[in-house]
Write a protein that holds these residues in place. Structure first.
Motif, PDB file in Angstrom:
ATOM      1  N   LEU A 159       0.574  -1.786  -0.511  1.00  8.01           N
ATOM      2  CA  LEU A 159      -0.101   0.148   0.259  1.00  8.01           C
ATOM      3  C   LEU A 159       0.603   1.538  -0.153  1.00  8.01           C
ATOM      4  CD1 LEU A 159      -2.795  -0.748   2.279  1.00  8.01           C
ATOM      5  CD2 LEU A 159      -2.440  -1.630  -0.115  1.00  8.01           C
ATOM      6  N   GLY A 160       1.968   0.885   0.099  1.00  7.10           N
ATOM      7  CA  GLY A 160       2.838   2.606   0.095  1.00  7.10           C
ATOM      8  C   GLY A 160       3.664   1.986  -1.139  1.00  7.10           C
ATOM      9  N   THR A 161       4.812   3.673  -1.142  1.00  4.17           N
ATOM     10  CA  THR A 161       5.248   3.554  -2.180  1.00  4.17           C
ATOM     11  C   THR A 161       6.945   3.984  -1.409  1.00  4.17           C
ATOM     12  OG1 THR A 161       5.738   5.325  -2.279  1.00  4.17           O
ATOM     13  CG2 THR A 161       4.101   4.133  -4.024  1.00  4.17           C
ATOM     14  N   ALA A 162       7.314   3.357  -0.343  1.00  5.94           N
ATOM     15  CA  ALA A 162       8.898   3.617  -0.120  1.00  5.94           C
ATOM     16  C   ALA A 162       9.927   3.616  -0.807  1.00  5.94           C
ATOM     17  CB  ALA A 162       8.456   2.615   1.338  1.00  5.94           C
ATOM     18  N   ASP A 163       9.750   2.473  -1.527  1.00  5.47           N
ATOM     19  CA  ASP A 163      11.259   1.363  -2.121  1.00  5.47           C
ATOM     20  C   ASP A 163      11.158   1.721  -3.089  1.00  5.47           C
ATOM     21  OD1 ASP A 163       8.700   0.077  -2.753  1.00  5.47           O
ATOM     22  OD2 ASP A 163       9.666  -2.220  -2.301  1.00  5.47           O
ATOM     23  N   SER A 164      10.207   2.986  -3.769  1.00  4.61           N
ATOM     24  CA  SER A 164      10.002   3.375  -5.416  1.00  4.61           C
ATOM     25  C   SER A 164      12.008   3.971  -5.766  1.00  4.61           C
ATOM     26  CB  SER A 164       9.392   4.695  -5.424  1.00  4.61           C
ATOM     27  OG  SER A 164       7.891   4.332  -4.808  1.00  4.61           O
ATOM     28  N   ASP A 165      12.808   4.482  -4.468  1.00  2.00           N
ATOM     29  CA  ASP A 165      13.507   5.254  -4.415  1.00  2.00           C
ATOM     30  C   ASP A 165      14.938   3.766  -5.018  1.00  2.00           C
ATOM     31  OD1 ASP A 165      12.295   7.385  -3.721  1.00  2.00           O
ATOM     32  OD2 ASP A 165      13.884   6.826  -1.398  1.00  2.00           O
ATOM     33  N   ASN A 166      14.740   2.946  -4.857  1.00  2.00           N
ATOM     34  CA  ASN A 166      15.523   1.353  -5.687  1.00  2.00           C
ATOM     35  C   ASN A 166      14.996   0.960  -7.202  1.00  2.00           C
ATOM     36  OD1 ASN A 166      16.752   1.617  -3.149  1.00  2.00           O
ATOM     37  ND2 ASN A 166      15.065   0.522  -1.804  1.00  2.00           N
ATOM     38  N   HIS A 167      14.519   1.375  -7.757  1.00  2.00           N
ATOM     39  CA  HIS A 167      13.421   1.094  -8.856  1.00  2.00           C
ATOM     40  C   HIS A 167      13.639   2.423  -9.623  1.00  2.00           C
ATOM     41  CE1 HIS A 167      11.832  -1.065  -5.815  1.00  2.00           C
ATOM     42  NE2 HIS A 167      12.009  -2.361  -6.617  1.00  2.00           N
ATOM     43  N   LEU A 168      13.761   2.031 -11.394  1.00  2.00           N
ATOM     44  CA  LEU A 168      13.490   2.589 -12.469  1.00  2.00           C
ATOM     45  C   LEU A 168      11.998   2.526 -13.167  1.00  2.00           C
ATOM     46  CD1 LEU A 168      16.845   2.264 -12.106  1.00  2.00           C
ATOM     47  CD2 LEU A 168      16.388   3.520 -13.905  1.00  2.00           C
ATOM     48  N   VAL A 169      12.197   2.907 -14.106  1.00  2.59           N
ATOM     49  CA  VAL A 169      10.201   3.003 -15.037  1.00  2.59           C
ATOM     50  C   VAL A 169      10.951   3.889 -16.005  1.00  2.59           C
ATOM     51  CG1 VAL A 169       9.672   5.362 -14.324  1.00  2.59           C
ATOM     52  CG2 VAL A 169       7.943   3.913 -15.174  1.00  2.59           C
ATOM     53  N   LYS A 170      10.853   2.220 -17.299  1.00  3.56           N
ATOM     54  CA  LYS A 170      11.331   2.673 -18.510  1.00  3.56           C
ATOM     55  C   LYS A 170      10.257   2.299 -19.555  1.00  3.56           C
ATOM     56  CE  LYS A 170      15.109   4.550 -17.199  1.00  3.56           C
ATOM     57  NZ  LYS A 170      14.639   6.909 -17.516  1.00  3.56           N
ATOM     58  N   ARG A 171      10.282   3.112 -20.683  1.00  2.00           N
ATOM     59  CA  ARG A 171       9.501   1.689 -21.618  1.00  2.00           C
ATOM     60  C   ARG A 171      10.383   0.126 -22.568  1.00  2.00           C
ATOM     61  NH1 ARG A 171       4.954   3.212 -23.773  1.00  2.00           N
ATOM     62  NH2 ARG A 171       5.002   5.220 -22.881  1.00  2.00           N
ATOM     63  N   VAL A 172       9.915  -0.038 -22.578  1.00  2.00           N
ATOM     64  CA  VAL A 172      10.852  -1.470 -22.984  1.00  2.00           C
ATOM     65  C   VAL A 172      10.324  -1.112 -24.935  1.00  2.00           C
ATOM     66  CG1 VAL A 172      10.768  -3.759 -24.218  1.00  2.00           C
ATOM     67  CG2 VAL A 172      10.151  -3.012 -21.696  1.00  2.00           C
ATOM     68  N   ILE A 173      11.724  -0.967 -25.392  1.00  2.00           N
ATOM     69  CA  ILE A 173      11.785  -0.821 -27.413  1.00  2.00           C
ATOM     70  C   ILE A 173      12.316  -2.075 -27.818  1.00  2.00           C
ATOM     71  CG2 ILE A 173      12.878   0.868 -29.066  1.00  2.00           C
ATOM     72  CD1 ILE A 173      11.250   2.728 -26.580  1.00  2.00           C
ATOM     73  N   GLY A 174      13.812  -2.312 -27.152  1.00  2.00           N
ATOM     74  CA  GLY A 174      13.569  -3.618 -27.914  1.00  2.00           C
ATOM     75  C   GLY A 174      13.318  -5.121 -27.255  1.00  2.00           C
ATOM     76  N   LEU A 175      13.139  -5.684 -27.739  1.00  2.00           N
ATOM     77  CA  LEU A 175      13.090  -7.264 -26.690  1.00  2.00           C
ATOM     78  C   LEU A 175      14.594  -8.591 -27.153  1.00  2.00           C
ATOM     79  CD1 LEU A 175       9.710  -8.408 -27.463  1.00  2.00           C
ATOM     80  CD2 LEU A 175      10.399  -7.582 -24.627  1.00  2.00           C
ATOM     81  N   PRO A 176      15.156 -10.065 -26.828  1.00  2.00           N
ATOM     82  CA  PRO A 176      15.823 -10.129 -26.838  1.00  2.00           C
ATOM     83  C   PRO A 176      16.154 -10.544 -28.437  1.00  2.00           C
ATOM     84  CG  PRO A 176      14.953 -11.148 -24.672  1.00  2.00           C
ATOM     85  CD  PRO A 176      13.586  -9.840 -25.431  1.00  2.00           C
ATOM     86  N   GLY A 177      17.361 -10.267 -29.126  1.00  2.00           N
ATOM     87  CA  GLY A 177      17.122 -10.553 -30.448  1.00  2.00           C
ATOM     88  C   GLY A 177      17.346 -10.061 -31.662  1.00  2.00           C
ATOM     89  N   ASP A 178      16.828  -8.743 -30.939  1.00  2.00           N
ATOM     90  CA  ASP A 178      16.128  -7.068 -31.736  1.00  2.00           C
ATOM     91  C   ASP A 178      16.980  -6.646 -32.074  1.00  2.00           C
ATOM     92  OD1 ASP A 178      13.236  -7.413 -31.675  1.00  2.00           O
ATOM     93  OD2 ASP A 178      12.419  -5.921 -30.575  1.00  2.00           O
ATOM     94  N   LYS A 179      17.450  -5.293 -32.948  1.00  2.00           N
ATOM     95  CA  LYS A 179      18.793  -4.740 -33.681  1.00  2.00           C
ATOM     96  C   LYS A 179      17.795  -3.814 -33.429  1.00  2.00           C
ATOM     97  CE  LYS A 179      21.864  -3.150 -37.213  1.00  2.00           C
ATOM     98  NZ  LYS A 179      22.937  -3.772 -38.036  1.00  2.00           N
ATOM     99  N   VAL A 180      17.800  -2.844 -32.541  1.00  2.00           N
ATOM    100  CA  VAL A 180      17.355  -1.493 -31.539  1.00  2.00           C
ATOM    101  C   VAL A 180      18.286  -0.227 -32.318  1.00  2.00           C
ATOM    102  CG1 VAL A 180      17.061   0.164 -30.020  1.00  2.00           C
ATOM    103  CG2 VAL A 180      16.429  -1.867 -30.071  1.00  2.00           C
ATOM    104  N   ALA A 181      18.298   0.695 -33.585  1.00  2.00           N
ATOM    105  CA  ALA A 181      19.390   1.850 -33.814  1.00  2.00           C
ATOM    106  C   ALA A 181      18.756   2.754 -33.525  1.00  2.00           C
ATOM    107  CB  ALA A 181      19.792   1.503 -35.669  1.00  2.00           C
ATOM    108  N   CYS A 182      19.372   3.679 -33.749  1.00  2.00           N
ATOM    109  CA  CYS A 182      19.006   5.166 -34.113  1.00  2.00           C
ATOM    110  C   CYS A 182      20.171   6.126 -34.492  1.00  2.00           C
ATOM    111  CB  CYS A 182      18.207   6.373 -32.682  1.00  2.00           C
ATOM    112  SG  CYS A 182      17.788   7.830 -33.203  1.00  2.00           S
ATOM    113  N   CYS A 183      19.929   7.013 -35.327  1.00  2.00           N
ATOM    114  CA  CYS A 183      18.702   7.507 -35.946  1.00  2.00           C
ATOM    115  C   CYS A 183      18.511   7.367 -37.680  1.00  2.00           C
ATOM    116  CB  CYS A 183      18.465   9.437 -35.594  1.00  2.00           C
ATOM    117  SG  CYS A 183      17.846   9.438 -33.747  1.00  2.00           S
TER     118      CYS A 183
END
Length: 245
Positions: free
Chosen positions: A118-142
């Protein structure tokens, strides 16, 4: 009423009061147990401490995370995931706002609420991001149009935030192939996110082990004005191929 009857009545009242308190205690313990089990296996709450996922997530947003991902449900490109620091990310990361109070009493309450989900005290130990590449994917830019590509397919990403006048989805060019069992993740606020692109000197070389994923964020719960479901934008990744995850 006789003295014996009066004593018996008092004993009944005391017994009834104890049974009431016992029932309340059982209900509270059962509720805490259910909350703990939900946190451990199903849903968990997190706090957003940085600008790295704007405008999808704002500082001080609260989100719920589906912990069945990836233990039972697969991770997909476009998923917003919460994961523990794979090693060295937080020391390189964007400024984080701590959610833990310096008041020992408040701190203890925060820890207790976090323990049951019910609380968020351990949020400091985590990160939030969006998945762009899965295993085996080639990700490049730009590419020539400033777009990110996955397996050679350009992405039209409506969720990203870029500085005014900037059209490139990444400040620096790169090309990586995601190893087995790992992910490539980026923040929606592309120029203010210390994500996979800027973690190449860490032990995991910028990749996130699937084993470190806590779950997929699926809803903003607070503040109430921000309540909304979080999309994985499957249309953005259409044609990029079937992921190995």
């Amino acid at each position: 009423m006789t003295e014996t009857g009066t004593t018996h009545s008092r004993e009944e009242r005391r017994g009834g009061g104890w049974r009431f308190l016992r029932d309340i205690l059982i209900i509270v313990l059962a509720a805490l147990l259910v909350s703990f089990l939900i946190k451990t296996f199903l849903v968990r709450s997190f706090y957003i401490p940085s600008v790295s996922m704007q405008n999808t997530l704002q500082v001080n947003d609260r989100i719920l995370v589906n912990e069945l991902v990836p233990r039972i449900e697969s991770i997909h490109r476009g998923d917003v995931i919460v994961f523990t620091d794979p090693g060295g990310w937080l020391s390189n990361s964007e400024t984080q706002t701590s959610t833990t109070s310096s008041n020992p009493v408040v701190h203890a309450v925060q820890d207790a609420l976090t323990a049951v989900g019910l609380g968020t005290a351990d949020s400091d130990n985590h990160l939030v991001k969006r998945v762009i590449g899965l295993p085996g994917d080639k990700v490049a830019c730009c590419n020539a149009f400033g777009q990110m590509t996955v397996n050679g397919v350009p992405l039209d990403e409506p969720y990203t935030k870029l500085p005014p006048g900037v059209t490139r989805e990444s400040q620096n060019d790169f090309s990586v192939t995601v190893p087995k069992g790992e992910l490539w993740v980026e923040g929606d606020n592309r120029y203010s996110s210390a994500d996979s692109r800027y973690q190449r000197d860490t032990p995991t070389k910028g990749f996130v082990p699937e084993a470190d994923v806590v779950g997929r964020a699926f809803v903003i719960t607070w503040p109430s004005s921000r309540w909304s479901w979080l999309s994985s934008y499957p249309d953005v990744f259409q044609g990029t191929g079937k992921g190995a995850s």
